[in-house]
Design a protein around this motif. Structure first.
Motif, PDB file in Angstrom:
ATOM      1  N   UNK A 172      95.776 -65.103  25.988  1.00 35.52           N
ATOM      2  CA  UNK A 172      95.273 -63.558  25.477  1.00 35.52           C
ATOM      3  C   UNK A 172      93.737 -63.848  24.961  1.00 35.52           C
ATOM      4  N   UNK A 173      92.890 -62.889  25.119  1.00 32.96           N
ATOM      5  CA  UNK A 173      91.758 -63.016  24.662  1.00 32.96           C
ATOM      6  C   UNK A 173      91.520 -62.022  23.386  1.00 32.96           C
ATOM      7  N   UNK A 174      90.762 -62.353  22.869  1.00 27.47           N
ATOM      8  CA  UNK A 174      90.486 -61.268  21.705  1.00 27.47           C
ATOM      9  C   UNK A 174      90.414 -59.943  22.106  1.00 27.47           C
ATOM     10  N   UNK A 175      90.945 -59.223  21.374  1.00 28.43           N
ATOM     11  CA  UNK A 175      90.903 -57.761  21.831  1.00 28.43           C
ATOM     12  C   UNK A 175      90.132 -56.931  20.802  1.00 28.43           C
ATOM     13  N   UNK A 176      89.415 -55.904  21.517  1.00 28.81           N
ATOM     14  CA  UNK A 176      88.630 -54.894  20.775  1.00 28.81           C
ATOM     15  C   UNK A 176      89.323 -53.498  21.023  1.00 28.81           C
ATOM     16  N   UNK A 177      89.505 -52.912  19.918  1.00 29.59           N
ATOM     17  CA  UNK A 177      90.257 -51.544  20.011  1.00 29.59           C
ATOM     18  C   UNK A 177      89.437 -50.452  19.508  1.00 29.59           C
ATOM     19  N   UNK A 178      89.583 -49.669  20.467  1.00 30.09           N
ATOM     20  CA  UNK A 178      88.905 -48.325  20.216  1.00 30.09           C
ATOM     21  C   UNK A 178      89.918 -47.320  20.122  1.00 30.09           C
ATOM     22  N   UNK A 179      90.010 -46.619  18.984  1.00 24.88           N
ATOM     23  CA  UNK A 179      90.760 -45.509  18.800  1.00 24.88           C
ATOM     24  C   UNK A 179      90.400 -44.282  19.261  1.00 24.88           C
ATOM     25  N   UNK A 180      91.235 -43.681  19.971  1.00 24.97           N
ATOM     26  CA  UNK A 180      90.794 -42.431  20.831  1.00 24.97           C
ATOM     27  C   UNK A 180      91.903 -41.182  20.570  1.00 24.97           C
ATOM     28  N   UNK A 181      91.640 -39.966  20.827  1.00 24.38           N
ATOM     29  CA  UNK A 181      92.702 -39.026  20.803  1.00 24.38           C
ATOM     30  C   UNK A 181      92.693 -38.420  22.257  1.00 24.38           C
ATOM     31  N   UNK A 209      87.183 -75.025  22.829  1.00 22.46           N
ATOM     32  CA  UNK A 209      87.645 -73.712  22.404  1.00 22.46           C
ATOM     33  C   UNK A 209      89.070 -74.144  22.116  1.00 22.46           C
ATOM     34  N   UNK A 210      89.945 -72.973  21.645  1.00 16.91           N
ATOM     35  CA  UNK A 210      91.401 -73.300  21.392  1.00 16.91           C
ATOM     36  C   UNK A 210      92.009 -73.540  22.807  1.00 16.91           C
ATOM     37  N   UNK A 212      88.850 -69.989  18.326  1.00 20.15           N
ATOM     38  CA  UNK A 212      88.561 -68.921  19.365  1.00 20.15           C
ATOM     39  C   UNK A 212      89.410 -69.087  20.586  1.00 20.15           C
ATOM     40  N   UNK A 213      90.263 -68.239  20.997  1.00 17.58           N
ATOM     41  CA  UNK A 213      90.864 -68.426  22.285  1.00 17.58           C
ATOM     42  C   UNK A 213      90.093 -68.286  23.381  1.00 17.58           C
ATOM     43  N   UNK A 214      90.386 -69.163  24.459  1.00 17.12           N
ATOM     44  CA  UNK A 214      89.769 -69.411  25.786  1.00 17.12           C
ATOM     45  C   UNK A 214      90.436 -68.202  26.536  1.00 17.12           C
ATOM     46  N   UNK A 215      89.704 -67.227  26.643  1.00 17.00           N
ATOM     47  CA  UNK A 215      90.366 -65.946  27.322  1.00 17.00           C
ATOM     48  C   UNK A 215      90.770 -66.284  28.784  1.00 17.00           C
TER      49      UNK A 215
END
Lengths: 635, 1121
Positions: B779-788, B963-964, B772-775
């Motif tokens: 770079x932290x883990x990303x959450x992606x929200x697709x939008x339009x 952590x990482x 687990x990366x130490x933000x």
């Protein structure tokens, strides 16, 4: 010439209708104001926030609405006087000073030249004097910078005046004698508005009192029965002491007194025309001015040779010469009968004089004969010559004016001891019944010629209704009214002289059940939340030690606040008020030896001296209850 | 309008009404003005005045005088005025119509009119000359005749003219002097004042003129030449004063003070003092002559002496004490009017103030020694008491200052005089202690507190020393102690004290005093207050304490908790609504604390208090509110929580496009802003995958605190927030313990028994966490929200001026477009910085009608597209990438910037994007060295390990896992919860397959395995066709973990009950589904779904317990809707 006093305008308002019933503007003074205002605005840096000083006088309607607006904002005619939670920024009470009940500021909503819409302009200082049905507002001339300074004081955003402050109301008042002058004008106008111009009382042995200036004038000149108005009415002393309405239990001093005469505009106009024709006061003595108006002068009224006739003595006396002195004393007492609080007893006295002497003689008598240690304050009529070093060990010399006048005021302690000693105890045996006991000693140590003419004791219960009463005094008679029990110990006609008597009075008094009184509007204006108790009263009854505390607590819940003019909330206490009159001598020891009175140029004139003592607030506090007190300093 | 006969004479009644209406002003006055133009009115007035029997002559004259500025603007009328004056003054007396009073008023009014309209400069000087000449003629006959008073008034008229036009009479000064000498009647005061005024002006204007010279005749009077010519003429004569003559005149004037009235004396002294200064006379001379006036009971004379004192400060050296003593004695004269007694105290304060400002410290000493004189007496009116107390406050300030000065150790007085003055003075209003809080005594008393407290300080910024002085002052210490004692004894004083503190808090300069008082109260009052019903009266002050973040909240929380316990214990049938009221008040304070303190400071105590309340408080509403507050406290980050609670205050602060400031260069800026206002109504940014939970309670809030400042704020506290997380997590266990025992029990340190099983678990976890990366460092883990992104053409054109439809263009070409669109994102939730998105080109969506018509035309162009697909042409896909610091739902605010075709800049705020908890769901990171086919096993093991670690009695509770990167470490603090879902197995399975398939790590149970395996949605996991034994094992192990575990009741039933009752309610058990969800940045959410025919029990474990609140909603939305 700022040290003088000039009036820009004055108004008389009807308190119940909020309308102006009389107004007078002085254009000469106004011109000076206008010039000062213009130059102030030229020199000062343009400051839109501060620049809200009213440049010109308001019309009567503007003034009346601004005044009633202030009354609404400030809760009463006079206002809160000190900063309370209801005070708003910009209002008088925001300044947090009791004098703002007397020297007020109002905001006139006026469209000034060249401005689009009306905004509020400060008009200050207005001296407010409430007399009878009327409010008298007097606006003295000050500089615009002073008005701005006051504007800053009442709009300050901080927590209030500190003591060490360059810009304070105190410094303003000290720098502005015109405010002091305006107060004097307001009082003079007030007397005329209500028609009760009072001359000090002078008593001679033959008749109870002698008349005022007009009597001596008409007597000496030989005219009788002139003047339908303006004849001074003799009234009890002290004339200027603001009579305390509180002792009888009345609360609101703003409430108009009934029985005042309608406004006599002509009299006012005529007084103003002579006293301050241009707005600058010259003489505020109403008797003199009305005499001049009514009687006028004849060429036979010759002034004395080589000496100027004073402005305060337009007429000289002619006729049989004599010199009368009356010592008036008022006794104030707070009798506690407790170890921890010493009783306090003070006498405020004055010497009234009537000098029926021809010409302009000087009269003098030594003050050294007095027991000076007892006399605390001496202040004198302006006609008296007081040497620069003060008055100790000096003779008092004065050039008496015509008619009755107050020669001097003094405060003293009571050298003879209290005329009435003793205690009053009232104990509530139940919620509606109280047992009381009086034990009094009258005139202890008082010798002839001191005579007590009458003596009454009143137990006021302004908040309870007396239903019945039981008990017999050792001396005197008892009667009750709806809200009081009165005990007449000595009735007039049976004076007590040369001996002392003891009087006791045990008894009980029953009241109608206590009801929550309707909140007067003044309470609601104080806006306290009364519901605060609803949550915590549940166990309060259990904690109360006795019925008295319980009752006290219950009754105090709707105790209305008193005016700042009262010494304390009378309603909160149980007390008995003694009223009496003693004649024959002063009880402070103040006296004048007729043999030592000298008149220069010498003339043979008898000197008569009389003295009378009456009670002011002479209070016996319930020994078993709460009582107000003040710390006395140990010098 | 019918012209009224203008000459109709006004009756006396008309005049009376007219005068009244003029004074009244406004419309009533205008009525007359329109009826009678000024010249007509004046004509009528003059003719009335000339009529012999007109009864209102004097009022009419006064009227003309008062309104002279508006009435007299024509010299013709001035002529008539002067004429009238002459006529009236010279008419013989008849004592009926022509009286001295009329003559006097005529002179006064004429003079007044001439001065107020400035006829001297605005009109001809001859008016002034004529009037002056007439007046001089009147005063010229000094004799004992009957007109003596009238002569006096004439002198006053001349004096006003001289005052307004300085040196008007200087040429006839000699004559005036001799008149002055010869006049012996009472009018002499006016003669003296007139002569003094002339002298004053000569001195003031520095005229070198002989006042003995009587060569210029008195009458006829001519205005002096120097006043007529240009200003240069005036200068010529300024060569020096004729000192000798002026001193003689002065000596003459000083002979006659005894003839003056007090008012006259005031006027006289006002002129004499400047003359004395200019002529360099000895001030002591004035002092000898006039100081005695201070012993007069006329306030005017007293004040005059004071003015003299201020004028000639040095001459009165040593007499300050006399003056002070005298003034204080005036205030004690009961015969005086109250206002003068008040004034005398004010003068005294003003004088003392001047002395102090001048640094006359020596004199102060003797003055403060007189402090006892200032004590109020019993019968002093309250206003006077208040002012005398001001004096005492002043003395106490001086004492403190003197103490400072005498560093040498000299002790002034005994004890502490400052405090003694305070206490003694307060005695006179001590009734405030038992009187109602609105009593005047109370108001005066608290005013005194204020004066004594801030007495030594000032509000000017230039005064740095005062803070220290105040802090150390004995008064402050005394007052603090007294206020505490007062409030303890008399609860009714609490609101007043609060108002007092508010007053200090509201003052920029003294708010620290208020804070200090609150701190004192917190320290000294709270521990001493008895916990009973009367505590309610302290609510206002407690609220203030709660508001103040300089005060640690634990004391208050402690007290409130005790109070709540008291309320619960005392609850009975008769407390009813009162309990509700009291409970609500306490919660009100909790709310205040929530909105003013950092949650971390509050957490321990407040959660304690709230949890207790929502469990045991008798009133339902209070319980509910407590629950809401508890949820908010637990789930919302502090900054956001505070902003929610302060919602109203912030609402007005939200601007439509806060960032537009940075590119405000275009001239159309304001225009654009206006247009951009409603931009969100036709430009839409939408989630591609809608959220399951539509209206979550935390998500329904409007965007708060948008803009760059907010981002900056977040950045700065990132580390704090991180550490706060840890702390909150630590507290979690305690919270659970609390709910049973209502007392906080420190969790026992678990024994670290490292058996092989535990070490295995630890190994798995270590491995996992190291991925687990130490933000904070990478770079932290990303959450992606697709939008339009899309926008509607028609409203767009409407606003941005494109013509629609454009001539010559059809179909797609007719649609508007935006270019170079930049979407910027921000959020108040801790999502890190969100990269912006760029869309080079986007066409507008055709509106419904044009869409269809366009469709028919363009059919041939895009024939292959189907109905649903053609929408995609107008939608630009984009992805919002979040780097959550905490896996919480929140809002992402969207700011759009784009160019329209015509080059206009479009800016504005779009509707915010809602981020749900499910957006946070990630698959756990697998170590790179795991072979693909071993992956399923790895996840399954990881699940077991985490399941174990998140148990309450876990053996891993005290372990930390690097952590990482190796810099940060994480600890696991687990929480458990259960949720019973009453849904049939098949629909549960369907939903699970649809939404949770990627996260399923294993399925246990024959039946379940067979169902799921067949469906094929779930692959690559561990399938366990386990025997009932192993199933039993699993439950037993769960039960073991659960023993002694204390749970919040509202999350579900106790585990034990669950186990016992389970079979009977849920029927046939099908098996377990194990779900492992990774929540960025480093948390986990585990489900063990025990599936049976008609219901499913979900056991939840997580190391990020705040998510439980959302999970509850999520599961319901997932399975029950």
């Amino acid at each position: 010439m700022l040290n003088g006093c000039s009036i820009r305008a004055l108004w008389v308002l009807n308190n119940s209708l909020d309308t102006v019933v009389f107004s007078r503007r002085f254009p000469v003074v106004e011109r000076r104001w206008r010039a000062a205002w213009l130059s102030e605005n030229d020199t000062s840096i343009e400051d839109p926030v501060e620049d809200t000083v009213l440049s010109s006088l308001p019309t009567d309607s503007e003034l009346a609405s601004a005044f009633s607006e202030r009354r609404r904002r400030e809760g009463s005619l006079r206002g809160f006087g000190i900063r309370v939670t209801q005070s708003t920024k910009g209002s008088d009470s925001w300044v947090d000073d009791p004098i703002t009940r007397h020297v007020i500021g109002i905001y006139i909503n006026k469209v000034e030249e060249g401005e689009g819409e009306g905004e509020n302009h400060l008009l200050w200082p207005l001296v407010l004097h409430i007399k009878g049905l009327y409010s008298i507002l007097v606006l003295p001339l000050v500089e615009p910078k002073h008005v701005k300074a006051y504007g800053r004081l009442c709009k300050r955003s901080d927590c209030g005046n500190a003591i060490r402050k360059e810009e304070s109301l105190s410094s303003l008042l000290l720098d502005l004698p015109s405010i002091t002058g305006a107060c004097m004008v307001a009082y003079a106008i007030g007397d005329i508005v209500t028609g009760d111009v009072i001359e000090p009382e002078v008593v001679v042995s033959a008749s109870p009192s002698v008349g005022g200036l007009l009597d001596s004038l008409t007597g000496s000149i030989g005219i009788s029965g002139i003047s339908s108005r303006g004849k001074p009415v003799a009234s009890p002393v002290p004339p200027s002491a603001p009579s305390s309405t509180a002792a009888t239990g009345a609360v609101a001093s703003d409430a108009p007194k009934v029985g005042s005469r309608p406004l006599d505009k002509d009299a006012l106009q005529s007084f103003i025309g002579s006293a301050l024709p241009f707005g600058t006061p010259l003489d505020l003595n109403h008797s003199n001015i009305s005499s001049i108006r009514v009687i006028g002068f004849s060429s036979s009224d010759l002034p004395p040779q080589d000496i100027k006739q004073p402005a305060w003595k337009p007429y000289l006396y002619k006729g049989k010469q004599r010199l009368l002195f009356t010592i008036h004393e008022t006794v104030y007492a707070a009798m506690y009968d407790r170890d921890e609080i010493p009783d306090s007893l003070s006498v405020s006295g004055q010497i009234n004089c009537r000098a029926e002497l021809e010409g302009l003689p000087d009269v003098s008598f030594p003050l050294t004969g007095l027991n000076m240690a007892q006399i605390e304050v001496l202040s004198f009529h302006p006609c008296a010559q007081v040497p620069e070093q003060g008055m100790e060990k000096q003779a008092l010399m004065f050039q008496p004016p015509l008619g009755n006048f107050v020669l001097m005021h003094y405060q003293a302690t009571c050298s003879l001891g209290p005329p009435i000693k003793g205690f009053y105890q009232l104990s509530m045996v139940s919620e509606d019944e109280g047992a009381f006991l009086f034990k009094l000693c009258l005139m202890e140590g008082y010798k002839a010629p001191l005579t007590m003419e009458f003596c009454n004791v009143t137990m006021p219960f302004p908040r309870r209704k007396v239903v019945s009463f039981n008990g017999t005094p050792s001396i005197g008679t008892v009667s009750t009214t709806e809200h009081s029990v009165e005990w007449k110990i000595i009735t007039s006609g049976r004076g007590l002289s040369g001996k002392s008597i003891e009087a006791t009075f045990p008894g009980t008094v029953r009241f109608a059940p206590w009801q929550i009184q309707r909140m007067s509007s003044s309470i609601s204006s104080f806006g306290s939340t009364l519901d605060e108790d609803s949550d915590n009263e549940t166990d309060s009854s259990n904690n109360m030690i006795n019925v008295e505390d319980f009752l006290m607590d219950k009754m105090n819940k709707d105790l209305p606040p008193v005016d700042l003019e009262e010494p304390f909330c009378w309603h909160a206490y149980n007390y008995a008020k003694v009223s009496f009159k003693i004649v024959g001598a002063s009880i402070s020891g103040m006296s004048i030896d007729p043999k030592l009175v000298t008149i220069y140029p010498a003339v043979k004139a008898p000197v008569e001296l009389s003295a009378q003592v009456i009670s002011g607030d002479y209070i016996l506090w319930n020994t078993l209850g709460k009582c107000p007190s003040a710390a006395t300093a140990k010098a | 309008m019918v012209e009224k006969p203008p000459t109709r004479p006004l009756t006396p009644q008309d005049w009376e009404a007219l005068i009244d209406d003029f004074q009244y002003g406004g419309s009533r006055r205008e009525k007359w003005s329109s009826l009678y133009p000024t010249p007509v009115l004046l004509d009528l007035a003059f003719s009335s005045l000339l009529r012999k029997d007109f009864p209102l002559k004097i009022p009419l004259l006064v009227f003309l005088e008062e309104f002279s500025l508006t009435l007299f603007n024509d010299p013709v009328h001035l002529d008539r005025l002067v004429e009238l004056l002459t006529v009236i003054v010279q008419s013989p007396l008849d004592n009926i119509h022509i009286t001295y009073a009329l003559k006097e008023q005529m002179m006064v009014s004429a003079t007044s009119i001439l001065i107020s309209i400035n006829s001297f400069e605005e009109f001809d000087v001859r008016f002034t000359e004529n009037v002056v000449e007439l007046l001089l003629a009147v005063i010229n006959r000094t004799n004992p005749g009957s007109d003596r008073h009238t002569r006096g008034i004439a002198c006053e008229c001349l004096r006003e003219l001289e005052k307004s036009y300085p040196c008007l009479l200087s040429d006839v000064a000699g004559h005036l002097w001799s008149l002055c000498q010869s006049e012996r009647t009472h009018a002499s005061q006016s003669y003296i004042l007139l002569f003094a005024t002339v002298i004053y002006n000569i001195v003031n204007q520095k005229l070198s003129i002989s006042i003995l010279n009587t060569s210029v005749p008195l009458v006829p009077f001519c205005v002096p030449q120097r006043m007529l010519g240009s200003s240069s003429g005036l200068n010529k004569e300024v060569s020096g004063l004729n000192y000798k003559e002026l001193r003689r005149a002065m000596a003459f004037l000083l002979e006659w003070p005894r003839v003056m009235t007090p008012s006259g004396m005031m006027e006289f002294m006002a002129m004499i003092m400047p003359i004395a200064v200019a002529l360099e006379l000895q001030a002591s001379m004035l002092k000898v002559q006039f100081f005695g006036m201070i012993y007069s009971f006329s306030p005017a004379l007293c004040h005059t002496v004071l003015m003299m004192y201020l004028h000639f400060f040095e001459a009165f050296d040593g007499q300050e004490l006399d003056i002070v003593r005298r003034l204080i004695l005036v205030s004690r004269e009961t015969q005086q009017f109250l206002v003068f007694r008040l004034l005398s105290v004010h003068w005294l304060l003003g004088l003392l103030n001047k002395l102090v400002l001048d640094g006359e410290i020596g004199k102060k000493k003797s003055i403060v020694d007189m402090g006892f004189l200032f004590y109020p007496t019993v019968f002093d009116p309250l206003s006077l008491k208040a002012l005398k107390l001001d004096l005492l406050a002043f003395c106490s300030v001086c004492f403190e200052m003197l103490k400072d000065k005498s560093v040498s150790g000299e002790v002034i007085g005994d004890g502490n005089p400052a405090v003694k003055l305070f206490e003694d003075g307060l005695f006179s209003v001590s009734a405030f202690k038992w009187m109602p809080s609105w009593s005047t005594e109370t108001a005066v008393a608290f005013r005194v507190f204020h004066k004594f407290l801030i007495g030594a300080s000032s509000h000017s910024d230039a005064d740095p020393s005062t803070t220290r002085i105040l802090m150390e002052s004995t008064i402050f210490r005394t007052l603090k102690k007294m206020l505490v004692d007062l409030m303890l004894e008399f609860q009714r004083l609490v609101p007043v004290t609060v108002a007092f503190i508010d007053r200090l808090l509201g003052c920029q300069r003294h708010c620290w005093l208020g804070e200090s008082l609150l701190q004192t109260i917190d320290n000294n009052l709270l521990p001493r207050v008895t916990v009973d019903y009367r505590l309610v009266s302290y609510i206002p002050i407690l609220d203030r304490i709660a508001e103040n973040d300089t005060i640690p909240p634990h004391g208050l929380l402690d007290l409130l908790t005790k109070f709540m316990i008291f309320l619960v214990e005392k609850h009975g049938p008769d407390t009813g609504v009162r309990s509700w009221s009291r409970g609500s008040k306490v919660l009100g304070i909790c709310r205040t604390m929530l909105s003013h303190h950092h949650s971390s400071r509050l957490f321990l105590g407040l959660s304690h208090l709230l949890a207790f309340t929502c469990l045991y408080f008798p009133d339902l509403e209070v319980r509910d509110h407590a629950r809401i507050f508890l949820r908010m406290l637990i789930c919302l980050p502090g900054a956001k929580l505070r902003s929610i609670l302060n919602l109203e205050e912030q609402m007005c602060g939200i601007s439509p496009s806060p960032q537009s400031f940075f590119n405000a260069q275009t001239p159309r800026y304001y225009d654009d802003l206006k247009k951009s206002g409603g931009i969100a109504s036709y430009i839409h940014l939408e989630r591609v995958i809608p959220l399951l939970v539509k209206q979550s309670w935390s998500l329904s809030l409007s965007p708060l605190g948008v803009g760059s400042t907010k981002l900056g704020f977040l950045d700065s506290i990132r580390d704090n927030e991180a550490s706060m997380d840890e702390m909150e997590l630590d507290n979690n266990l305690q919270l659970q313990t609390l709910s049973e025992t209502d007392r906080m029990v420190q969790p026992q340190e678990p024994l670290r028994v490292m058996d092989s099983k535990v070490s295995e678990i630890l190994q798995i976890l270590r491995r996992h966490f190291s991925c687990i990366p130490d933000y904070r460092y990478m770079p932290a883990l990303k959450v992606k929200i697709p939008c339009s992104l899309s926008f509607e053409s028609e409203p767009f054109n409407h606003v941005w001026g494109g013509e629609s439809p454009r001539s010559g263009l059809e179909g797609v070409d007719a649609l508007p477009a935006i270019y170079a669109t930049v979407l910027k994102f921000s959020s108040s939730a801790s999502y890190g910085s969100i990269p912006s998105c760029h869309i080079p080109f986007l066409l507008g969506q055709p509106s419904r009608s044009t869409h269809f018509s366009g469709q028919t035309v363009s059919l041939d162009i895009v024939p292959l597209e189907n109905g649903s697909g053609d929408d995609e042409t107008y939608k630009a896909p984009l992805t919002i990438e979040l780097e959550p610091r905490e896996p919480t739902p929140g809002l992402v605010n969207v700011l759009i910037e784009a160019n329209a075709e015509n080059g206009q800049i479009i800016q504005g705020q779009l509707k915010s994007i809602t981020v749900g908890i499910e957006d946070m769901f990630l698959k756990a990171i697998a170590p790179s060295d795991i072979a693909e086919d071993a992956l399923a096993g790895y996840y399954s093991e990881l699940f077991d390990a985490l399941w174990d670690a998140c148990g309450a009695s876990s053996n891993t509770g005290r372990e930390t896992f690097p952590l990482k990167g190796g810099k940060g470490v994480a600890a696991i603090s687990g929480t458990r919860s259960v949720k019973l879902l009453e849904v049939p197995a098949d629909s549960l399975i369907q939903a699970t397959e649809h939404y949770l398939a990627p996260f399923v790590v294993s399925v246990v149970g024959e039946q379940l395995v067979s169902i799921l395996k067949d469906q094929g949605f779930i692959k690559d996991i561990i399938w366990k066709d386990s025997t009932p034994d192993s199933l039993l094992d699993a439950t037993t192990s769960v039960a073991e973990f659960g023993r002694g575990l204390l749970q919040l009741t509202y999350t579900g039933d106790d585990d034990k009950d669950e186990k016992e009752s389970h079979p009977s309610i849920t029927g046939r058990k099908l098996g377990f589904i194990h779900v492992l969800i990774f929540l960025p940045p480093r948390f986990h959410l585990l489900f063990q779904m025990e599936v049976s025919d008609i219901s499913t029990l979900v056991r939840i474990r997580t190391d990020y317990w705040p998510c439980l609140a959302y999970i509850d909603d999520y599961l319901e939305a997932l399975f029950l809707s």
